[in-house]
Design a protein around this motif. Sequence first.
Motif, PDB file in Angstrom:
ATOM      1  N   ARG A 237      -0.890   2.529   7.407  1.00 38.03           N
ATOM      2  CA  ARG A 237      -0.641   2.789   8.829  1.00 38.03           C
ATOM      3  C   ARG A 237      -1.542   1.919   9.714  1.00 38.03           C
ATOM      4  NH1 ARG A 237      -0.957   8.320   7.038  1.00 38.03           N
ATOM      5  NH2 ARG A 237       1.151   9.115   6.693  1.00 38.03           N
ATOM      6  N   ARG A 238      -2.781   1.724   9.302  1.00 33.99           N
ATOM      7  CA  ARG A 238      -3.709   0.911  10.089  1.00 33.99           C
ATOM      8  C   ARG A 238      -3.204  -0.529  10.190  1.00 33.99           C
ATOM      9  NH1 ARG A 238      -7.617  -2.705   9.646  1.00 33.99           N
ATOM     10  NH2 ARG A 238      -7.371  -2.895   7.387  1.00 33.99           N
TER      11      ARG A 238
ATOM     12  N   LEU B 280       6.155   5.671   6.605  1.00 33.16           N
ATOM     13  CA  LEU B 280       4.786   6.053   6.936  1.00 33.16           C
ATOM     14  C   LEU B 280       4.701   7.246   7.871  1.00 33.16           C
ATOM     15  CD1 LEU B 280       3.152   2.546   7.460  1.00 33.16           C
ATOM     16  CD2 LEU B 280       2.935   4.058   5.483  1.00 33.16           C
ATOM     17  N   THR B 281       5.843   7.720   8.389  1.00 34.57           N
ATOM     18  CA  THR B 281       5.818   8.875   9.278  1.00 34.57           C
ATOM     19  C   THR B 281       5.397  10.116   8.508  1.00 34.57           C
ATOM     20  OG1 THR B 281       7.579   7.956  10.632  1.00 34.57           O
ATOM     21  CG2 THR B 281       7.179  10.315  10.832  1.00 34.57           C
TER      22      THR B 281
ATOM     23  N   TRP C 222      11.028  -1.347   9.398  1.00 30.01           N
ATOM     24  CA  TRP C 222      11.545  -0.288   8.531  1.00 30.01           C
ATOM     25  C   TRP C 222      10.451   0.534   7.867  1.00 30.01           C
ATOM     26  CZ3 TRP C 222       9.420  -1.608   3.996  1.00 30.01           C
ATOM     27  CH2 TRP C 222       9.224  -2.970   3.730  1.00 30.01           C
ATOM     28  N   LEU C 223       9.212   0.042   7.881  1.00 23.62           N
ATOM     29  CA  LEU C 223       8.135   0.779   7.231  1.00 23.62           C
ATOM     30  C   LEU C 223       7.754   2.031   8.015  1.00 23.62           C
ATOM     31  CD1 LEU C 223       6.259   0.652   4.770  1.00 23.62           C
ATOM     32  CD2 LEU C 223       4.625  -0.612   6.178  1.00 23.62           C
TER      33      LEU C 223
ATOM     34  N   LEU D 275       0.833  -1.210   0.000  1.00 26.26           N
ATOM     35  CA  LEU D 275       0.000   0.000   0.000  1.00 26.26           C
ATOM     36  C   LEU D 275       0.865   1.257   0.000  1.00 26.26           C
ATOM     37  CD1 LEU D 275      -2.617  -1.181   2.631  1.00 26.26           C
ATOM     38  CD2 LEU D 275      -3.201  -0.445   0.306  1.00 26.26           C
ATOM     39  N   ALA D 276       1.900   1.255   0.828  1.00 25.83           N
ATOM     40  CA  ALA D 276       2.777   2.429   0.921  1.00 25.83           C
ATOM     41  C   ALA D 276       3.515   2.668  -0.389  1.00 25.83           C
ATOM     42  CB  ALA D 276       3.766   2.245   2.065  1.00 25.83           C
ATOM     43  N   SER D 277       3.946   1.605  -1.046  1.00 20.67           N
ATOM     44  CA  SER D 277       4.644   1.752  -2.323  1.00 20.67           C
ATOM     45  C   SER D 277       3.719   2.317  -3.390  1.00 20.67           C
ATOM     46  CB  SER D 277       5.205   0.403  -2.779  1.00 20.67           C
ATOM     47  OG  SER D 277       6.243  -0.022  -1.929  1.00 20.67           O
ATOM     48  N   LEU D 278       2.507   1.802  -3.453  1.00 21.75           N
ATOM     49  CA  LEU D 278       1.556   2.323  -4.431  1.00 21.75           C
ATOM     50  C   LEU D 278       1.252   3.792  -4.148  1.00 21.75           C
ATOM     51  CD1 LEU D 278      -0.264   1.890  -6.860  1.00 21.75           C
ATOM     52  CD2 LEU D 278      -2.013   0.966  -5.317  1.00 21.75           C
ATOM     53  N   ALA D 279       1.169   4.153  -2.879  1.00 22.70           N
ATOM     54  CA  ALA D 279       0.924   5.554  -2.524  1.00 22.70           C
ATOM     55  C   ALA D 279       2.002   6.474  -3.079  1.00 22.70           C
ATOM     56  CB  ALA D 279       0.845   5.694  -1.002  1.00 22.70           C
TER      57      ALA D 279
END
Length: 261
Positions: free
Chosen positions: A233-234, A250-251, A245-246, A213-217
């Motif tokens: 984050r959820r 996500l910060t 490391w994520l 999800l973070a990569s797609l974001a």
Amino acid sequence: MAYTAMSGTGTTSGDDPLQTAVWRLRSRACWTDAAALLPPDSAAGSIQRAALLVERCLYTEQGWQDAEDALRTAEALAHDDEERGAAACERGQLAYAATLHGVRDRVDEARAALGRAAALISPDAPGRALLDFRRGLLAENISRSPQAARAAYRRAHTAAAAHSDLLLLSFTWRHLAGLALREGEMAEARHGFAESLRIREELGYLVGTAPALASLADAEVDPEASRLREEARRLFRLLGGVPTWLARQLTPPPTPSPSGV
């Protein structure tokens, strides 16, 4: 930060019940519990057990000695080229993880072990795809050679598709997309990240869904990018802050102070 795949078993309804149970625990970041289910006195079981504990190190930055001990057992029990090659592949991955996380510089060990695995694992064996992927990780994140990484990822991608290794495909899609993103190829990056996320959701690979999800974001624009990061984050909180490391990715950026204050 990059992380890795271990060739997936237990991901389909026809799989062995033991492998299904191992997969369910592994996919929820319960590597130690998953490893405890495996027979410790067989070569196959010990190699898979080592692989689970090596993966735990990469995701949590903990459990290094447990992984070393399991790996030594696997190396001692391996009796043919395929098993020795699989154990060497895990040895290389553990050395890569220790180098990547700054525990200790073991890059020479990682290269030597993966090279040994390449000499032992047949070019058309199922394990070759995972080996090629890991050699790509080393090229991208340690050697800083994106061209070599792309070539290795593409070999792994083709082989994973040929062997129907969907979990590994989710990793090759993601890492090829990451290289595309660096080069500004946004459509290619979006497609690869979306494919990776789709596969992980379909497999129920919960521990790998937040990174996807973070990569797609990173390849999207708001409001979609913000929605994807919030969902990541959820899931990250749900799994107790794994993969560790994520957290940096996500910060949220700090809120700027008002002018003049």
